[in-house]
Design a protein around this motif. Structure first.
Motif, PDB file in Angstrom:
ATOM      1  N   TRP A   1      46.947  28.882  38.347  1.00 57.44           N
ATOM      2  CA  TRP A   1      46.035  29.811  38.537  1.00 57.44           C
ATOM      3  C   TRP A   1      46.571  31.068  38.331  1.00 57.44           C
ATOM      4  N   VAL A   2      47.755  31.297  38.785  1.00 60.34           N
ATOM      5  CA  VAL A   2      48.541  32.527  38.567  1.00 60.34           C
ATOM      6  C   VAL A   2      48.824  32.780  37.148  1.00 60.34           C
ATOM      7  N   ARG A   3      49.329  31.605  36.474  1.00 59.15           N
ATOM      8  CA  ARG A   3      49.843  31.842  35.075  1.00 59.15           C
ATOM      9  C   ARG A   3      48.444  31.839  34.283  1.00 59.15           C
ATOM     10  N   PHE A   4      47.573  31.140  34.530  1.00 59.82           N
ATOM     11  CA  PHE A   4      46.306  31.251  33.920  1.00 59.82           C
ATOM     12  C   PHE A   4      45.545  32.583  33.688  1.00 59.82           C
ATOM     13  N   LYS A   5      45.439  33.006  34.994  1.00 61.54           N
ATOM     14  CA  LYS A   5      44.966  34.404  34.955  1.00 61.54           C
ATOM     15  C   LYS A   5      45.748  35.334  34.391  1.00 61.54           C
ATOM     16  N   GLY A   6      47.158  35.349  34.417  1.00 60.23           N
ATOM     17  CA  GLY A   6      48.203  36.106  33.556  1.00 60.23           C
ATOM     18  C   GLY A   6      47.825  36.199  32.222  1.00 60.23           C
ATOM     19  N   LEU A   7      47.662  34.992  31.478  1.00 61.03           N
ATOM     20  CA  LEU A   7      47.350  34.812  30.064  1.00 61.03           C
ATOM     21  C   LEU A   7      45.851  35.550  29.976  1.00 61.03           C
TER      22      LEU A   7
ATOM     23  N   GLN B   1      45.070  13.737  40.552  1.00 64.33           N
ATOM     24  CA  GLN B   1      44.807  14.365  41.523  1.00 64.33           C
ATOM     25  C   GLN B   1      43.373  14.939  41.109  1.00 64.33           C
ATOM     26  N   HIS B   2      42.703  15.491  42.044  1.00 67.31           N
ATOM     27  CA  HIS B   2      41.240  15.967  41.868  1.00 67.31           C
ATOM     28  C   HIS B   2      41.196  17.444  41.445  1.00 67.31           C
ATOM     29  N   THR B   3      42.372  17.943  41.878  1.00 64.60           N
ATOM     30  CA  THR B   3      42.318  19.595  41.560  1.00 64.60           C
ATOM     31  C   THR B   3      43.288  19.774  40.439  1.00 64.60           C
ATOM     32  N   LEU B   4      43.065  20.183  39.278  1.00 63.60           N
ATOM     33  CA  LEU B   4      44.019  20.497  38.195  1.00 63.60           C
ATOM     34  C   LEU B   4      44.395  21.670  38.177  1.00 63.60           C
ATOM     35  N   LEU B   5      43.599  22.644  38.524  1.00 65.69           N
ATOM     36  CA  LEU B   5      44.011  23.997  38.408  1.00 65.69           C
ATOM     37  C   LEU B   5      44.622  24.634  39.744  1.00 65.69           C
ATOM     38  N   THR B   6      45.787  24.275  40.012  1.00 67.77           N
ATOM     39  CA  THR B   6      46.497  24.460  41.325  1.00 67.77           C
ATOM     40  C   THR B   6      46.667  26.132  41.337  1.00 67.77           C
ATOM     41  N   ASP B   7      47.264  26.415  42.546  1.00 68.51           N
ATOM     42  CA  ASP B   7      47.273  28.036  42.751  1.00 68.51           C
ATOM     43  C   ASP B   7      48.303  28.708  41.783  1.00 68.51           C
ATOM     44  N   ALA B   8      49.540  27.930  41.630  1.00 66.01           N
ATOM     45  CA  ALA B   8      50.606  28.189  40.715  1.00 66.01           C
ATOM     46  C   ALA B   8      49.964  28.135  39.134  1.00 66.01           C
TER      47      ALA B   8
ATOM     48  N   LEU C   1      33.406  42.376  35.798  1.00 67.90           N
ATOM     49  CA  LEU C   1      32.868  41.477  36.991  1.00 67.90           C
ATOM     50  C   LEU C   1      32.807  41.859  38.537  1.00 67.90           C
ATOM     51  N   LYS C   2      33.648  42.362  38.729  1.00 69.98           N
ATOM     52  CA  LYS C   2      33.848  43.229  40.237  1.00 69.98           C
ATOM     53  C   LYS C   2      32.815  44.411  40.423  1.00 69.98           C
ATOM     54  N   LYS C   3      32.663  44.800  39.498  1.00 66.83           N
ATOM     55  CA  LYS C   3      31.582  45.962  39.174  1.00 66.83           C
ATOM     56  C   LYS C   3      30.240  45.442  39.357  1.00 66.83           C
ATOM     57  N   ALA C   4      30.089  44.309  38.972  1.00 66.56           N
ATOM     58  CA  ALA C   4      28.721  43.665  38.860  1.00 66.56           C
ATOM     59  C   ALA C   4      28.650  43.014  40.235  1.00 66.56           C
ATOM     60  N   VAL C   5      29.520  42.380  40.802  1.00 61.57           N
ATOM     61  CA  VAL C   5      29.709  41.968  41.985  1.00 61.57           C
ATOM     62  C   VAL C   5      30.610  41.981  42.696  1.00 61.57           C
ATOM     63  N   PRO C   6      30.732  43.252  43.632  1.00 56.45           N
ATOM     64  CA  PRO C   6      31.723  43.917  44.409  1.00 56.45           C
ATOM     65  C   PRO C   6      32.450  42.925  45.326  1.00 56.45           C
ATOM     66  N   GLU C   7      31.521  41.958  45.951  1.00 60.01           N
ATOM     67  CA  GLU C   7      32.068  40.947  46.904  1.00 60.01           C
ATOM     68  C   GLU C   7      32.415  39.615  46.197  1.00 60.01           C
ATOM     69  N   ILE C   8      32.631  39.482  45.158  1.00 64.62           N
ATOM     70  CA  ILE C   8      32.826  38.193  44.593  1.00 64.62           C
ATOM     71  C   ILE C   8      33.742  37.384  44.978  1.00 64.62           C
ATOM     72  N   SER C   9      33.872  36.242  45.405  1.00 60.46           N
ATOM     73  CA  SER C   9      34.875  35.611  46.004  1.00 60.46           C
ATOM     74  C   SER C   9      35.806  34.873  44.716  1.00 60.46           C
ATOM     75  N   PRO C  10      36.955  34.514  45.282  1.00 59.26           N
ATOM     76  CA  PRO C  10      37.998  33.861  44.612  1.00 59.26           C
ATOM     77  C   PRO C  10      37.744  32.853  43.777  1.00 59.26           C
ATOM     78  N   ALA C  11      36.957  31.856  44.475  1.00 59.00           N
ATOM     79  CA  ALA C  11      36.325  30.506  43.828  1.00 59.00           C
ATOM     80  C   ALA C  11      35.275  31.071  42.728  1.00 59.00           C
ATOM     81  N   GLU C  12      34.620  32.011  43.086  1.00 60.79           N
ATOM     82  CA  GLU C  12      33.285  32.565  41.862  1.00 60.79           C
ATOM     83  C   GLU C  12      34.248  33.150  40.743  1.00 60.79           C
ATOM     84  N   LEU C  13      35.403  33.845  41.015  1.00 57.14           N
ATOM     85  CA  LEU C  13      36.125  34.386  40.129  1.00 57.14           C
ATOM     86  C   LEU C  13      36.714  33.291  38.922  1.00 57.14           C
ATOM     87  N   ARG C  14      37.243  32.204  39.630  1.00 58.75           N
ATOM     88  CA  ARG C  14      37.851  31.068  38.840  1.00 58.75           C
ATOM     89  C   ARG C  14      36.571  30.689  38.015  1.00 58.75           C
TER      90      ARG C  14
END
Length: 256
Positions: free
Chosen positions: A174-180, A165-172, A192-205
């Motif tokens: 990412w949830v676990r990854f983000k929690g840790l 698979q080309h996408t290793l970091l799936t949504d599930a 990061l959101k204070k620096a860029v209030p409208e940052i996209s989810p892809a940019e967060l990852r």
């Protein structure tokens, strides 16, 4: 005073004796002396009684004042003892209150230290798990890259499908990854959101993987995009962060 009484008796006796002999002129003189002495004695007795009464009144007044002073002294003494007892009770209450507050503060500090230690242990455990998970994604990305250079091996049916698979970091994932990640870096996303209030989810990852020190090649595999797209995404994020031309985005995110 006793001599004056005797003189009265003598004058009275002489007056009667002279009157009995018919010497009325001489008897009258002794009668006048008798009356004068008797009046004088009466006056003296009256004055003595007045002085005695006055002295008695003064003594009673002094005694009353003495009793009043004694009562006042006793009242003042009781008041002093009451004030002293009240002061001692207040000091005792203040000491008990201070001791209770000190025990509460000590208990609070111990609880705070315990919670801090638990948080540190949890953060350490999360960091270890996050490092292991990141290494697993990196190793899987490396393995996929190696397999992708072997067309004959890649078409072998024994190779698991999810490995290619080309996408290793799936949504599930990412949830676990983000929690840790939040346990290890609790303020990262907010800053990061204070620096860029409208940052996209892809940019967060993307910023999350950069914070962990993942390279462009492995980021591309984990997010299912090409390395060139990763470079473009980093460039856009640099512009949105307002970084200077010589300022690296990796260093900025590492310091965040």
């Amino acid at each position: 005073f006793p001599n004056a009484q005797q003189r009265l008796e003598v004058l009275h006796t002489l007056n009667r004796a002279l009157a009995a002999r018919g010497l009325y002129a001489e008897a009258y003189q002794y009668s006048e002396a008798y009356n004068a002495l008797r009046d004088s004695l009466t006056t003296v007795q009256a004055n003595s009684r007045i002085d005695w009464v006055s002295t008695r009144l003064q003594w009673e007044k002094a005694e009353s004042q003495k009793q009043s002073l004694m009562l006042q002294h006793r009242a003042e003494k009781r008041l002093r003892w009451a004030l002293l007892l009240t002061l001692l009770l207040l000091m005792l209450a203040a000491w008990l209150y201070y001791r209770r507050r000190a025990e509460q503060h000590r208990s609070y500090l111990q609880q705070l230290q315990h919670e801090k230690q638990l948080a540190q242990n949890e953060a350490t455990a999360a960091k270890n798990e996050l490092d292991l998970l990141t290494q697993a994604f990196v190793q899987k990305s490396t393995l996929i890259e190696e397999v992708s250079h072997l067309p004959a091996l890649a078409n072998t049916p024994d190779i698991p499908y999810d490995l290619l698979q080309h996408t290793l970091l799936t949504d599930a994932d990412w949830v676990r990854f983000k929690g840790l990640f939040v346990k290890v870096y609790p303020a990262f996303f907010d800053n990061l959101k204070k620096a860029v209030p409208e940052i996209s989810p892809a940019e967060l990852r993307l910023a999350t993987l950069l914070k962990l020190g993942v390279g462009n090649k492995h980021i591309a595999s984990m997010l299912g995009m090409s390395p060139d797209s990763v470079r473009k995404s980093k460039s856009r994020l640099r512009q949105r962060l307002g970084l200077q031309p010589g300022q690296e985005i990796e260093a900025w995110i590492e310091a965040l």
